[in-house]
Each structure stands twice: as C-alpha cells, then as structure tokens.
Scaffold this active site. Structure first.
Site, PDB file in Angstrom:
ATOM      1  N   GLU B  54       0.941  -0.927  -0.050  1.00 56.77           N
ATOM      2  CA  GLU B  54      -0.364   0.457  -0.361  1.00 56.77           C
ATOM      3  C   GLU B  54       0.565   1.280   0.143  1.00 56.77           C
ATOM      4  OE1 GLU B  54      -0.825  -2.480   1.817  1.00 56.77           O
ATOM      5  OE2 GLU B  54      -2.693  -3.317   1.327  1.00 56.77           O
ATOM      6  N   HIS B 121     -13.242  -5.699   8.301  1.00 57.13           N
ATOM      7  CA  HIS B 121     -12.883  -4.357   7.664  1.00 57.13           C
ATOM      8  C   HIS B 121     -13.401  -3.280   8.130  1.00 57.13           C
ATOM      9  CE1 HIS B 121     -10.264  -6.828   6.274  1.00 57.13           C
ATOM     10  NE2 HIS B 121     -10.735  -7.264   5.307  1.00 57.13           N
TER      11      HIS B 121
END
Ligand SMILES: Cc1ncc(C[n+]2csc(CCOP(=O)(O)OP(=O)(O)O)c2C)c(N)n1
Lengths: 317, 320
Positions: B54, B121
């Site tokens: 990321e 999440h």
C-alpha cells in the site's frame, strides 16, 4: 549567477571535477553557516556519478545528504538553494519544507517532510508516469544505506520490478545512519537484495566517479530500453558528522576505516591521463570557492523567511 | 458503487492521463465488485494490478501525479490506509504547499469503510485525514453524489480521499445522470428539511437519520438532516445556517465519537454562535471499543434508534 563549471570549453572530466569541487566548497560553507546542515564531504563521487549522465527530461530523486549540487547540475540556482539552508527568502520552498529540497519544474522529486523512504515511492511513481506516457524517460533515485531498511525500499523495488519500471535505485552507502554503523543494521550488502526481485544488483566503488558512471550507464540504458529497474550500491564514506555540529562521540566506540578522498583521486587521475594540470584543478577549486563565497555573501543579507511566506492560500492548488 | 465506477469510466474515456491502481481490480472486478467492467474496457496498463504494497501504491500514485498523470489509487479497505500512512500524511498533503505552491499532485485515494455486507474491515479512520491541511476528504451518501464527487475528485488538482461507506453499496438505488457532472467538494446538502433538530449525518449514517426522521415525524418532531458529504473542508456555513433555524444539534457518523468529525461540527456552531443552541448537543458514533468483527458488531455501531432517542432527549432537554 552561473556556477564555475558551466564555463565554456571545459572537458568532460574537468566539468565533473568542477561539480564535485563545487559540492565540497558549498558543503564546507553551509556547515559553517548552519550547524544543522548535513555534511556530504567525501561522498561527491557517488552523488555526482549517479546523476551526471541523465537527460533534462528525466526525473531525479536525490538522497538528502548532498543534493544541492545535483540540483544545480539540472539548472537550479545556487543562491535560491543556499537561501533554503539559511532560512532566507528566495528559496524554492519559501521556507516551508526541509532545506534539502529542489525545484519541481526541473523534474526533481521534492523533499517535503523529511521522512526517509517515501522518496523511493514518489520516484517510483515518476517512472510509472513515464511508462504510462510511453516515453523513454527514466528516473534515478538515491538513498542512504540506513534508508534501505525502510519497508518502502522493499515495496518499491518489488513493485518496480513487477511492472518493469524505468528507474535506477542507487544506495549512497556511507557506512552510517546517524550514530549507527552499517555493520549493525546491514547483515549483507544492499545490492544482494536485488536477487530477490530478479533485477541487476551491482556494488561499485562509490569514491571513484568513473566507476560509478560506468555502472550507472548500464542501468540507465536498461531502464531506457524498457528492461526495468536496477539496484546499485555505491560504497562511500561519511567523512564528517551526521550534522555539521555533531560531536561524533560514537565514532570512538565504533571505529571505521576512512576511504580515499574522491576529489583527490579523480584529480590525480585527470592529471595522469593528461586531461588536466594541477593548475587547472586549482583554478576550478578557486572558482568554486569564489562562487560559493559571493553567493553566501549575497544570501546572508536577505531577510529571514517569516509570516509573509506562511501562504494560507497555498495549501491547495 | 455503480455510480463511482461510472464516474471513473467516464473520466478515463475523456482523459488518457487518468488510470487506476489497486489490488484485485482486474480479473476479479474489484473488492465488492468495485471496479466492475473497467479492466475489460481499459486493459491492464490503465487498470493496474498492484502488489500488496500500500505504501508503494500511494507513493507511486503521488509520483505519477507529480509527473503529469492523474491516478486513482484504491486501498481496498480503509483499515489498510495505515500501511501507507507516511505517504498519506507526510507526502500527499504537503507536496503542493511545501514546494512553495508549485507541485501538483492530482491523486484520488479511494477506499471503503464501515459495516458492510461481508462485515470485514469495518473500522472508519476518516477523521484522521480530515485533521490534515492539504487533504480534501469526501464521503458521499447517495449514488448521485458518489458519481458527482468522484468526478470532482478526479478533476481536482490536489489529493482527495474518497471514502465509500460499505453499507451504502446495498442501499437505496437512485437514477444517476449518465453524463459527467461534478458535485463540488465542500458544500453540504440538506437532505430533509425540518424545524426542530439538525442532524448532521456522514456517509452511511444518512439512511439511519432518514429512518429516524420518519419515526419522529409521527411524534411531531421534525428533523432537519444535513448530509455532510465533505469532511474537509467542512461546510461550517451550512451547519451554522441549519442550526440557527432549528437551534438544536445532533451529529452522527460510523466512526468513533472522541476526536471525531462530529466534534468539529459542534465546534463550528459553538465557536461562532453558542447562543443559538437551546439544548445540549449529542454526538453519536461507534462505541468506544475497537469495532468488533463478529456478531457483537451491530452493538458497537450507530443505528436509527440512537438518533430517535437522542432527538427525544434533545427536545426534552430544551431550555424554556
Ligand atoms: C522515517 C524516518 N526515520 C528516521 C529518521 C531520522 N533520521 C534522519 S537521517 C537518519 C539517518 C539516515 O541514514 P542513511 O539513510 O544511511 O543516510 P545518511 O544519513 O547516512 O546519509 C535518520 C535515522 C527520518 N528522517 N525518517
């Protein structure tokens, strides 16, 4: 003002010597003027050799130690860079970022907050932009041997290798991360890691500007031809402290081995090759010293940056 | 969500500099089908499958933007934003300002937060980013805004964080204009007019507020619902204008209460015109626990009942 090395008629060797000499002179003066400046003496061959064979439309991201001359090689003005280091008006960054940044319009990845490792990401993005636009532009990114341990190193080399991005990563390995000796945080040469990404990994004597250039040439050609990234580890030596006023007590505890001065080595070689005389070299150094001195004199009298540069309206484009 | 994809597709057709970076955005069509159809239309060079890196993804997007492209980078879920925090906080919002106003980084960071159909999440970190000068942070609550704000985000010359509330992906559908149109970043929207209490709702909390308003109307309590749409820059004028009318304020978002955007909404009233308030304000958000992944989760998250009860309390607590 033109840097002395921009004078017409210099041979390539003398120009390179001139840039390295200018870097040395500038460094000395900046260290005296700003105790928080990060000295780069002794690392000039690694710095200059990594960037001297690029085109103006290529992108660069230079390690924070010693980048000012690299920016000047691309056309940045010494006075504006010196203003950044002294906190004076006229800097490219308007006094808002760390001082070792350079102008974006010269295709320089700017330093902003000074967090190490992120520049590898932005540099990788520059290479991605060039791949997207289908050009043969490339990016060269240098970083320290301490910075090589940021996760960004791994993420970006892996991403660049996966996407075959046109970039050359160069570790400016000076043996130190502030007070830590490299042997304590690098169990193996940084270049060895290239094998894990299936890209070339090359170690080179970073105090030999010719050797650095030769190694760079191969990696640059590879990137330009669309064959992907390379990793080069240029072994050099941090001759001074982490910052100018660093007392370096830790050096007694972790003794290291000095490397020969790259300026002297290259100067001797030019003389041996018959490319220059000792007088030529002296003249270049004198010119560099004079250029730095007059720049410093001019910048010193400028006002400090202050509220006028706060720029509340420059947060968003 | 189709609206977001539509905005991206239109932008990519119009502008060759727009491209997309994300994980599983190709053959799989995106997490929660969030990039459906894009890979077929634009191919692997413009819909880029990225490694699970990321920080490199965001950094590469910033660098590409700095050198003339207009990337959209998708972080599959907001819980993974911390993996890119250095790029998101030390680089993205600083690049323009700290280069003396010269660097341009037109990057959209797209991500998903909150409870959703798969329940994974769920934590919502949007407020962290609203704290930072240099970011624009949006969280649309309707399909029309999702398209219009994604278009505005792509056209913006600076970094924009685009949060999608996951529960909205199966929310009420609405027709969305086919052409490109922009919903400006910044202005909030009055989703429902009402005289009694202003409810400032963020993203996925909007449907909860609408449901609560229906229930409360039967009791004679009329909510005015302000769909905040943008967390930064905050539309302080719209908040204040509404509270001047209703004189009462409730905030609701799926993120935690403490240090949340609701506090900033309240501050925008009490700093400017504390005298307009005739009742204590109430902030609603996730309970002060890490949002649980299991079946405990609904008990940690705001619902319409919380808003109904809060509105009753606010009305009861009104000073004479
Ligand atoms: C992410 C991050 N961690 C720590 C620091 C603090 N820091 C500044 S310079 C430095 C040493 C860096 O070592 P290296 O990359 O080898 O470069 P050198 O200073 O030797 O040129 C450290 C740790 C930082 N700026 N950023």
């Amino acid at each position: 003002m033109l840097a002395p090395v921009e004078a017409k008629g210099l041979s390539e060797g003398l120009r390179l010597y001139g840039w390295m000499a200018l870097s040395r002179e500038l460094d000395e003066v900046l260290c005296a003027a700003n105790p928080r400046w990060f000295p780069s003496a002794g690392e000039e061959a690694a710095m200059v050799g990594a960037f001297c064979d690029l085109r103006p439309d290529d992108a660069i991201a230079a390690h924070y130690r010693g980048p000012l001359v690299i920016y000047m090689m691309r056309g940045a003005e010494m006075a504006r860079l010196v203003a950044q280091v002294l906190g004076k008006v006229g800097g490219y960054n308007k006094g808002r970022s760390v001082p070792f940044t350079g102008p974006v319009d010269l295709k320089i990845v700017p330093w902003v907050a000074g967090d190490l490792g992120t520049s590898l990401g932005v540099a990788t993005g520059a290479a991605l932009a060039f791949q997207q636009e289908g050009s043969d532009r490339i990016c060269v990114c240098t970083f320290g041997d301490g910075t090589a341990n940021r996760g960004d190193f791994h993420e970006n080399l892996n991403l660049a290798a996966s996407w075959r991005l046109p970039i050359v990563y160069v570790c400016q390995h000076n043996g130190w991360a502030i007070s830590q000796p490299a042997k304590d945080y690098l169990p193996a040469p940084v270049a060895n890691r290239a094998a894990g990404y299936a890209i070339p990994g090359l170690e080179v004597d970073g105090n030999d500007v010719d050797a650095v250039r030769r190694t760079m040439m191969g990696a640059i050609a590879r990137a330009r031809e669309g064959n992907g990234p390379s990793l080069i580890e240029a072994r050099t030596w941090r001759a001074k402290g982490h910052w100018a006023a660093d007392p370096q007590d830790y050096r007694a505890i972790h003794p290291d081995t000095p490397m020969a001065d790259p300026l002297v080595r290259y100067g001797d070689r030019l003389i041996q090759r018959g490319e220059a005389s000792a007088t030529d070299l002296d003249r270049l150094r004198d010119a560099a010293r004079a250029a730095v001195a007059s720049t410093l004199e001019a910048v010193r009298v400028l006002p400090d940056t202050g509220e006028a540069e706060l720029g509340l309206d420059e947060v968003h484009p | 969500m189709e609206a977001v994809i539509e905005a991206i597709a239109v932008a990519m057709r119009e502008d060759p500099r727009v491209f997309y970076i994300g994980q599983d955005v190709g053959a799989m069509q995106g997490s929660m089908q969030g990039t459906k159809g894009l890979w077929e239309e634009f191919g692997p060079m413009r819909i880029r499958e990225a490694p699970i890196s990321e920080s490199a993804m965001v950094g590469a997007a910033l660098g590409a933007a700095l050198f003339g492209q207009r990337p959209i980078v998708e972080i599959s879920f907001g819980e993974f934003l911390p993996a890119a925090m250095n790029q998101l906080i030390n680089q993205a919002p600083n690049l323009h300002y700290m280069t003396g106003g010269t660097a341009r980084v037109p990057v959209v960071v797209r991500t998903r937060v909150g409870d959703g159909p798969y329940g994974g999440h769920p934590q919502d970190y949007s407020a962290w980013f609203a704290h930072v000068p240099g970011w624009k942070v949006v969280m649309p609550a309707t399909p029309v805004d999702a398209k219009g704000m994604m278009t505005a985000a792509i056209r913006d010359d600076g970094p924009v964080l685009f949060f999608e509330g996951m529960s909205l992906s199966h929310a009420a559908r609405a027709p969305v204009p086919l052409d490109a149109f922009e919903t400006p970043i910044g202005p909030a929207r009055i989703a429902r007019e009402g005289r009694d209490v202003t409810v400032v709702a963020v993203g996925s909390s909007l449907p909860l507020a609408v449901r609560a308003a229906g229930e409360l109307a039967a009791e004679g309590i009329e909510l005015e619902i302000l769909d905040l749409r943008t967390l930064r820059p905050l539309d302080r004028d719209a908040i204040l204008a509404s509270v001047r009318r209703t004189r009462r304020l409730i905030t609701v978002h799926e993120a935690w209460v403490a240090g949340g955007i609701g506090a900033e909404v309240v501050a925008s009233v009490v700093e400017e015109a504390p005298e307009v308030l005739v009742a204590p304000v109430i902030r609603i958000g996730a309970a002060a626990v890490p949002v649980p992944s299991g079946k405990v989760r609904p008990h940690a998250l705001p619902n319409a009942r919380h808003i109904v009860e809060a509105a009753r309390r606010v009305m009861a607590g009104t000073r004479a």
